[in-house]
Design a protein around this motif. Structure first.
Motif, PDB file in Angstrom:
ATOM      1  N   UNK A   1       0.830  -1.209   0.000  1.00  0.00           N
ATOM      2  CA  UNK A   1       0.000   0.000   0.000  1.00  0.00           C
ATOM      3  C   UNK A   1       0.859   1.251   0.000  1.00  0.00           C
ATOM      4  N   UNK A   2       1.949   1.237   0.777  1.00  0.00           N
ATOM      5  CA  UNK A   2       2.828   2.406   0.828  1.00  0.00           C
ATOM      6  C   UNK A   2       3.521   2.646  -0.502  1.00  0.00           C
ATOM      7  N   UNK A   3       3.889   1.562  -1.175  1.00  0.00           N
ATOM      8  CA  UNK A   3       4.487   1.696  -2.495  1.00  0.00           C
ATOM      9  C   UNK A   3       3.542   2.414  -3.450  1.00  0.00           C
ATOM     10  N   UNK A   4       2.273   2.022  -3.392  1.00  0.00           N
ATOM     11  CA  UNK A   4       1.302   2.612  -4.327  1.00  0.00           C
ATOM     12  C   UNK A   4       1.005   4.053  -3.934  1.00  0.00           C
ATOM     13  N   UNK A   5       0.995   4.317  -2.613  1.00  0.00           N
ATOM     14  CA  UNK A   5       0.654   5.667  -2.163  1.00  0.00           C
ATOM     15  C   UNK A   5       1.798   6.652  -2.390  1.00  0.00           C
ATOM     16  N   UNK A   6       3.026   6.131  -2.541  1.00  0.00           N
ATOM     17  CA  UNK A   6       4.210   6.991  -2.637  1.00  0.00           C
ATOM     18  C   UNK A   6       4.046   8.100  -3.686  1.00  0.00           C
ATOM     19  N   UNK A   7       3.673   7.713  -4.889  1.00  0.00           N
ATOM     20  CA  UNK A   7       3.529   8.694  -5.958  1.00  0.00           C
ATOM     21  C   UNK A   7       2.381   9.656  -5.697  1.00  0.00           C
ATOM     22  N   UNK A   8       1.296   9.109  -5.119  1.00  0.00           N
ATOM     23  CA  UNK A   8       0.116   9.952  -4.853  1.00  0.00           C
ATOM     24  C   UNK A   8       0.466  11.078  -3.897  1.00  0.00           C
ATOM     25  N   UNK A   9       1.323  10.748  -2.888  1.00  0.00           N
ATOM     26  CA  UNK A   9       1.743  11.780  -1.935  1.00  0.00           C
ATOM     27  C   UNK A   9       2.523  12.881  -2.637  1.00  0.00           C
ATOM     28  N   UNK A  10       3.296  12.473  -3.641  1.00  0.00           N
ATOM     29  CA  UNK A  10       4.121  13.471  -4.335  1.00  0.00           C
ATOM     30  C   UNK A  10       3.298  14.417  -5.206  1.00  0.00           C
ATOM     31  N   UNK A  11       2.094  13.990  -5.580  1.00  0.00           N
ATOM     32  CA  UNK A  11       1.289  14.907  -6.378  1.00  0.00           C
ATOM     33  C   UNK A  11       0.140  15.470  -5.538  1.00  0.00           C
ATOM     34  N   UNK A  12       0.335  15.408  -4.228  1.00  0.00           N
ATOM     35  CA  UNK A  12      -0.541  16.148  -3.325  1.00  0.00           C
ATOM     36  C   UNK A  12      -1.924  15.548  -3.103  1.00  0.00           C
ATOM     37  N   UNK A  13      -2.058  14.241  -3.170  1.00  0.00           N
ATOM     38  CA  UNK A  13      -3.328  13.621  -2.814  1.00  0.00           C
ATOM     39  C   UNK A  13      -3.549  13.748  -1.302  1.00  0.00           C
ATOM     40  N   UNK A  14      -4.744  14.090  -0.902  1.00  0.00           N
ATOM     41  CA  UNK A  14      -5.057  14.108   0.525  1.00  0.00           C
ATOM     42  C   UNK A  14      -5.100  12.666   1.025  1.00  0.00           C
ATOM     43  N   UNK A  15      -4.943  12.520   2.349  1.00  0.00           N
ATOM     44  CA  UNK A  15      -4.837  11.191   2.937  1.00  0.00           C
ATOM     45  C   UNK A  15      -6.000  10.287   2.530  1.00  0.00           C
ATOM     46  N   UNK A  16      -7.191  10.839   2.569  1.00  0.00           N
ATOM     47  CA  UNK A  16      -8.367  10.016   2.304  1.00  0.00           C
ATOM     48  C   UNK A  16      -8.406   9.589   0.835  1.00  0.00           C
ATOM     49  N   UNK A  17      -8.112  10.562  -0.029  1.00  0.00           N
ATOM     50  CA  UNK A  17      -8.096  10.273  -1.463  1.00  0.00           C
ATOM     51  C   UNK A  17      -7.046   9.218  -1.782  1.00  0.00           C
TER      52      UNK A  17
END
Ligand SMILES: Nc1ncnc2c1ncn2[C@@H]1O[C@H](COP(=O)(O)OP(=O)(O)OP(=O)(O)O)[C@@H](O)[C@H]1O
Ligand SMILES: [Mg+2]
Lengths: 350, 350, 300
Positions: free
Chosen positions: A97-113
């Motif tokens: 899950x963290x691997x997949x979320x890594x990129x999302x964090x870099x483009x500013x996805x909110x935690x819930x999204x």
């Protein structure tokens, strides 16, 4: 091809290392939702081309356009590409899950999204139950799907796949290939895909680009590439074929010095003709066409069919045939064969 | 003919004579063939002179080999005390402050030399009775750079003069030289070895002038040579050689009196070669060593040897009394108090 | 051999001796070079008085002296702080160097690596005196500062804490560089591409990918430099000029010069214990921060 719909465009792309030219004037358009495959032998510049698209390698000259804008000099982390690496390159210290979320964090996805998107991706690749595992605790196929989910989560304009199946065993490879193709088609993502396996290219791609020492040799649909190869290299690289060198006379008959005669309605002159092995059959299995006497020099059993190397008065002819309940003729046997003239292709002269 | 080439000639003749002598005689002459004596070294020129004027002649005459292993005397002493059953050296060279502990720990034995040898040693130099052969005497003197310090210094307490602010360097109490000026300050201030408060009082006055205190002789030498320090307390021999090298350093016997230590060589208890040790000590006292030491370092000889006029003229002047004018120091008490002095010095001079 | 050893654990007579023979060299080595000397130091530190030869009895005298004396306490704190500073500075300088060395092709790496290791082959005393010359009034640094107009006249540079720490950093930097290099060369460079492809800029990649994966090397490098610093005694004695007190030099003085082994032993034990506590804390912190990664490594 409609230029306006091109998602990825390569213009005259060149890459030279000290004294080797890895990529030589490659120009390509990939349209929305298309699966384009770069196919070629090892060292022909496939990976280099892919890396130039992702931005890891700076082209010596030429340009890369993504959705119409020139990204040639853009840093990799600004480019709208998603890459699945040959080794998957999962972060070993992060869970699935963290691997997949890594990129999302870099483009500013909110935690819930983020959580939602990760879940959505895991569903897509059917790995929801493994979200808390670490990469080292996954099988090769599972790792590949995580890498894919990680890239797709970013919803990139172009998906880049570098030999995504090469680390998998043969059976898994075939299954995953079909699944992946279906998935990519379903989400209509534009994909540039690299392989040196011609079978993989033919079954996976909408369009195949055959490369040879850095240059594009031929671009076409899998059927075009297979049936009407533009060059001898393509003909030989894609599957098996018999190669005849000869001349076409005024009556539309092609002859080689070694007694192959085939009707061929092309303009007269010297010609190179290829015949795929499935257009050569035992005489009794084909209704029409010229008959040749052949001596069997090898016979390899493939289950559903056999591949035979035949000697027709000194000319090598390859044949693929189905011999029910057995192995077919043995080495040294003399058999009669027919060549389907409609299967004979004349290579364009160069 | 100078002394060294004279030595060479003598030993050559001796060697030739030995070779020519009948077998029996030769066997007797080479009575320490195969024997090796291990001694700690002081390093540098001191060891060179030892090798040239003690070890070399001895080896030529008797076949005895001597190996010097340079280290600090304190470290050698610590090693000997730490391994009483298997001492690393046959002889130990160390200074007065180390002797009480070596004697108390039973790590060294009396020298046991005949009166003909012992009788040559100046009686006032022998601080520990039958223990140790004194090789040289080194005193703490006042020194200053004559071009940078305008009015002469005459005593250790002069180092507190305001014109020397930030320009004084001296040993700390880790170096035995530090103990010497420390005792001088204590006794000049009305104290003694049991009451060193006056010394610390004097040090407090000097402290604002101090640029650095150091345990290292080389370090202190560097400070004076680089003119980082203009004045301080230093070894007489070192100032003597700086003068010889042309440095404008003054060598002033301080008003507080001459405080000096002796460098001794002593047989280590448990040596396997007591006879060789004895031969080494005899050679050291009666051979050219003492003269050579005076020639090079300007040390006052510790034996009654008659120095050649040129050497005698350049020996460091000790005033009228010569070695008799040196202040007596209770080294047993120094050894007992040293640890406390060290801690107190460290905290007060920090 | 291994199987035999395992069988030995189950209690089969002959095999059990084989197992003992296998670990014997390690045990002997540890015993002779570590445990016995340490036991000696521990025993010595409990003697009363100022000498160990001829001493008898058992006393907490030395420890009381060390603990109750504010001087030793402040030197201990200074020493620990110095250790932390030096290891932090070594990390800040050493990480980029170690990392870039790890990313170089082996051929180009070789001579640079030699440059890094070279100072370790020099005698410490030579290095220290070299520094004193360089930092002296006529030395390179002062000349440079004067020529660029930063100062009017040469100033005194050595003989203070900054100089001591500078030279300690120079001495121990190679250990940090090597430690970081060895761990970074095991990080697949493709992971950095993957991070960039996932829109991570250089800093994010560094913070979220490289640092966590290099953490074991960072921690071990820092611990190494810390230990080397808190036990240093040559540099503070020669460069400190008397102003800089570190526990290593105080222990050296008591043991070598004053021959007061009981007090020296007690000081050494206190340093050992405090150092062990600091290291354990560092390990704990690192373990907590990177626990997830570790747990995966253990599970594998
Ligand atoms: N960093 C580099 N430095 C020098 N030459 C390189 C570099 N990267 C690739 N090459 C050369 O460029 C050519 C193309 O390499 P590339 O990796 O693109 O091949 P490929 O088609 O992906 O081959 P494979 O199927 O084996 O992966 C090769 O001859 C290779 O040796
Ligand atoms: Mg490749």
């Amino acid at each position: 091809m409609d230029k306006n719909t091109a998602v990825l465009t390569l213009k005259n792309l060149n890459k030279t290392y000290d004294n080797t030219t890895a990529v030589d004037s490659v120009s390509l358009d990939v349209v929305k939702g298309e699966l384009l495959c770069l196919l070629g032998p090892s060292g022909c510049g496939k990976t280099t081309t892919l890396r130039m698209v992702a931005g890891f390698v700076k082209p010596t000259s030429g340009s890369v356009l993504i959705q119409g804008s020139d990204v040639t000099n853009q840093a990799p982390y600004r480019r709208d590409t998603g890459m699945v690496f040959q080794s998957y390159a999962l972060f070993p210290h992060m869970t699935v899950a963290q691997n997949i979320a890594f990129g999302l964090q870099n483009i500013g996805f909110a935690a819930k999204a983020q959580t939602e998107r990760v879940h959505e991706m895991l569903q897509l690749v059917e790995l929801e139950h493994l979200s808390k595992r670490f990469p080292a605790e996954l099988s090769g196929g599972q790792q590949q799907r995580v890498a894919l989910a990680r890239a797709l989560a970013m919803n990139p304009a172009v998906l880049l796949l570098d030999e995504p199946f090469s680390n998998l065993d043969a059976q898994l490879r075939v299954r995953l290939r079909e699944d992946l193709r279906a998935l990519l088609k379903r989400i209509r993502i534009t994909t540039l895909f690299v392989t040196h396996d011609q079978e993989e290219a033919l079954m996976f791609a909408d369009r195949v680009v055959v490369m040879r020492s850095g240059r594009v040799e031929q671009v076409g649909s899998p059927a075009e590439i297979y049936e009407t190869p533009a060059t001898r290299f393509v003909a030989e690289f894609i599957g098996w074929c018999s190669l005849f060198e000869g001349v076409v006379d005024g009556q539309g008959v092609f002859t080689t010095g070694k007694s192959i005669r085939l009707p061929l309605d092309h303009k007269p002159g010297p010609a190179t003709v290829i015949v795929r092995p499935e257009y050569v059959k035992p005489a009794e299995a084909l209704g029409s066409g010229p008959v040749f006497e052949a001596r069997v020099t090898s016979n390899t059993y493939y289950g559903a069919l056999c591949r035979l190397r035949l000697d027709v008065s000194g000319q090598e002819v390859l044949m693929e045939a189905h011999y029910p309940y057995g192995h077919g003729p043995s080495i040294g046997d003399r058999i009669e064969i027919r060549i389907d003239p409609k299967g004979a292709r004349r290579l364009p002269a160069h | 003919m100078d002394r060294r080439s004279f030595l060479k000639t003598t030993s050559l003749t001796l060697a030739a004579a030995t070779l020519a002598a009948p077998n029996i005689l030769r066997a007797q002459a080479k009575r320490f063939e195969g024997v090796t004596l291990n001694i700690n070294g002081y390093g540098g020129d001191y060891d060179r002179i030892l090798k040239e004027s003690v070890a070399k002649p001895l080896e030529d005459q008797t076949g005895l080999r001597v190996v010097y292993t340079p280290s600090t005397a304190s470290a050698a002493v610590a090693r000997i005390i730490a391994s009483p059953d298997n001492p690393p050296f046959d002889l130990v060279m160390c200074d007065s402050p180390n002797m009480p502990d070596l004697i108390k720990a039973g790590a060294i034995t009396p020298t046991n030399l005949g009166p003909d040898v012992i009788g040559r040693i100046v009686p006032s130099v022998r601080e520990f009775g039958d223990y140790g052969i004194p090789m040289s005497v080194a005193s703490m003197i006042v020194t200053y750079n004559k071009t940078l310090v305008k009015s002469p210094l005459t005593s250790f307490i002069d180092l507190a003069r305001p014109d020397l602010e930030g320009r004084v360097a001296m040993f700390n109490l880790e170096n035995s030289g530090g103990v010497l000026y420390f005792l001088a300050l204590a006794e000049a201030g009305g104290g003694n070895v049991d009451n060193v408060d006056p010394a610390f009082e004097a040090l407090r006055k000097i402290k604002p002038n101090i640029t650095a205190v150091t345990p290292s002789t080389v370090n202190l030498l560097q400070l004076f040579e680089q003119e980082e320090a203009w004045a301080g307390a230093f070894w007489d021999g070192r100032v003597f050689s700086m003068q010889k090298a042309g440095k404008p350093m003054a060598l002033v016997p301080p008003k507080e009196g001459l405080y000096a230590l002796r460098s001794y060589v002593s047989p280590v208890k448990g040596t396997k070669h007591p006879d060789a040790v004895k031969a080494y000590l005899e050679q050291l006292v009666t051979g050219p060593f003492i003269t050579e030491l005076s020639r090079f370092f300007g040390y006052v000889p510790t034996t009654n040897i008659q120095l050649p006029p040129d050497v005698a003229a350049s020996v460091i002047p000790y005033g009228k009394g010569g070695l008799e004018s040196l202040r007596a120091i209770n080294w047993e008490k120094v050894a007992a108090y040293r640890g406390d002095w060290l801690s107190r010095f460290n905290r007060e001079m920090r | 051999m291994r199987n035999k050893a395992l069988l030995g654990l189950r209690g089969q007579g002959e095999a059990s001796t084989a197992w003992m023979w296998q670990i014997a060299p390690t045990v002997m080595l540890l015993l002779f070079f570590f445990i016995l000397p340490l036991a000696g130091v521990v025993r010595t530190s409990f003697y009363p008085g100022t000498r160990s030869f001829g001493a008898e009895g058992f006393s907490f005298e030395q420890y009381l002296k060390v603990i109750l004396d504010p001087f030793y306490r402040s030197v201990l704190i200074d020493t620990i702080v110095d250790g932390l500073i030096v290891s932090m500075v070594c990390l800040v300088i050493g990480f980029p160097v170690g990392y870039s060395l790890a990313r170089l092709p082996p051929k180009q790496r070789r001579w640079r690596l030699i440059l890094v290791i070279l100072p370790l082959t020099l005698s410490l005393v030579v290095i220290v005196f070299g520094w004193i010359v360089i930092l002296g009034r006529g030395g390179l640094v002062n000349q440079l500062l004067v020529s660029i107009g930063a100062i009017d006249r040469p100033i005194r540079l050595p003989y203070n804490r900054t100089a001591v720490l500078l030279i300690l950093v120079q001495q121990f930097l190679p250990y940090m560089i090597l430690s970081v290099m060895s761990v970074c060369s095991k990080i697949d460079p493709v992971l950095e591409h993957a991070a960039a492809n996932l829109r991570a800029n250089r800093f994010t990649t560094f913070r979220r990918v490289i640092v966590p994966l290099a953490a074991p090397g960072i921690v071990s490098g820092m611990i190494l430099v810390f230990i080397l610093t808190v036990s240093a005694f040559v540099t503070p004695r020669l460069v400190g000029g008397g102003n800089v007190q570190m526990l290593g030099s105080i222990i050296y003085e008591q043991v070598i010069v004053a021959l007061n082994w009981p007090l020296g032993g007690a000081l050494a034990m206190v340093l050992l214990i405090v150092t062990s506590i600091v290291i354990s804390l560092a390990n704990l912190l690192a373990a907590k921060k990177f626990a997830r990664h570790r747990s995966s490594a253990n599970a594998k």
